[in-house]
Design an enzyme around this catalytic site. Sequence first.
Site, short mmCIF file in Angstrom:
data_model
loop_
_atom_site.label_atom_id
_atom_site.label_comp_id
_atom_site.label_asym_id
_atom_site.label_seq_id
_atom_site.Cartn_x
_atom_site.Cartn_y
_atom_site.Cartn_z
N SER A 146 -10.03 0.06 6.67
CA SER A 146 -9.36 0.16 5.39
C SER A 146 -8.76 -1.13 4.85
O SER A 146 -8.35 -1.18 3.70
CB SER A 146 -8.26 1.23 5.45
N SER B 111 -9.34 2.11 2.49
CA SER B 111 -8.37 2.78 1.64
C SER B 111 -7.32 1.86 1.02
O SER B 111 -6.53 2.31 0.20
CB SER B 111 -7.66 3.88 2.44
N LYS C 59 0.84 -1.20 0.00
CA LYS C 59 0.00 0.00 0.00
C LYS C 59 0.87 1.25 0.00
O LYS C 59 1.88 1.30 0.72
CB LYS C 59 -0.90 -0.02 1.23
#
Length: 447
Positions: free
Chosen positions: A176, A152, A78
Amino acid sequence: MTDWAGRTATEIAAAVREKRATPVEVVAEHLARIERLDGRVGAFRAVRAEAALAEAEEVGARDDLARLPLAGVPVAVKDNLAVRGESVRVGSAATPEKPAGDDHVTVARLRAAGAVVVGLTNVPELCVFGTSEGVHGNARNPWDPARSAGGSSGGSAAAVAAGMVPVALGNDGMGSLRIPAATCGLVTIKPGSGMVPAGIGDGAWFGMSENGPLATTVADVRLVLGVLADGGPTPREDSGALRIAASLRSPLAGITASRPYADAVREAAGVLMRAGHQVRRADPPYPASLGVTSLTHWTAGTSVDARSLDRRLLARRTRVHAALGRPFVPAAASGSARQALRARLEPFFAEYDVLLTPALARRSPEAAPWHERGWLRNVAANSAYSPFTPPWNLTGWPAMTVPVGTLPSGAPRAVQLVGRPGSEAALLEVAERIEALRPWRRTAPLD
C-alpha cells in the site's frame, strides 16, 4: 516571492531553519495549491487549513527551530492514522466521526520534528484494495488523471506527486506504499518489522503492515524515515559492492510484467552494474502456494478490522472480502505460513544482498468507482497490476520503490528493491544510484 510548493522537504526545512522562509508562508502556499488542484486530483478527505496555519505559527515560534529536521514542512497523513482533533474514517461510512484525542505515534514524531499536518488523505475502505476510491473521494494519478493513484495510500501519493505537500505519511500491508508510489512516480520505503512503530488498525494485519514515508527524492525518504524511526537505519558496515539479483518473475503464477516495467528493471540493473555492484539474473524460489497465502492473509486482516463495524454500512466488496477471511483468521494469526515463507527465501537472501524487481506488472486501473463494483472484479484488477509486493509483507522484510523513467504516456514507471532484515541502509544506497533514471520532473505538470 519564492514558490515553496514543489520543493523538497530537505530544501524547505533548511530554508525555515535559516530564516529564509517562515512555516506560515510555506504552509499557506501549499494550502493554496491544494485548493487550486485537489478538485482534479482527489487526494484529500479533509484539509486542515485553519488548524495548519495556526500550528505553522507555533512551529515558527519554537525555541528549537534551528534544530528541527522537518522545520515548517507540510505533510499529509493517510486517513487510517490518528491526527489529534480529526476523525479517522479509513475510507468508510461505517467508521465513527468522533475526533481523535491524541496523535498516532508517527504523527507525533513528525510534529515534534517541526512538520505541520495539512490534511488527511483518501484511501479505499479499510485500506483493503490497490485503488483509492470510496464514499469520501477518488484519488487520481496526477501524471495521468484517467488512472487511479493506486492504493491504499493513494491519496497520500497523489498529494505528493501533485506538489500539494513535499512528503506524506502512509502505510503498507500488501503493497500500500509501494503500489501508489510506483504509480505516481515517487520514492517510498516499507521498513522492516520493528523499525517504525505500527499501531495500524486492530493488529496491523497480523504485523504485516508498516508505516513509512512517500516523497519525491531518496534524500527526503531518508530524512523522514529517520524521524519516524527515531534515528533511522543503521549504516551498513561493508561499503563495498552489493550482490544484486535482478528478477522479472512474478510471485503470482500466470501474471507477467509488461515490457515497460521489465525494461525498467534492465535499465536499473545497467546503472547498478556501472556503479560497480554485482548484478545477476536470479529468481527467488517463490512457492506455488504464495497466491493462496497472500489471499488468506489479505482477507483475514480485513475481517479483523471489520469486526466492530456495522457491516450494513460497508461497501459490498469490503463485506465479501471480510466474510471470506473470517475462517482464515486463526491460521493467519499463528504466523506459521509467514515463517515457512521466510525459511524458504532466507537462503536466497544469504546469496544476494538486494532483490531488484518490477514495482508493477502494468499501469494502474482506470480512476473509476471500483467500490461500487464486485469483489472478484476488484481482486482480479489488483492482482493483475500489482503482484510483486505482497511477499515482503508476509516476510516482514524491508522493500522500497524508485521511479525509473516514464511510460509512453509520460506517466512514471518504477522498480522495487527488497532486502533481508536490517538492510534498509543498503536499499537506500541502491535507490540513490537508480534515482538518476527518475522522470525529468519531480511533480506532475498540472498547472
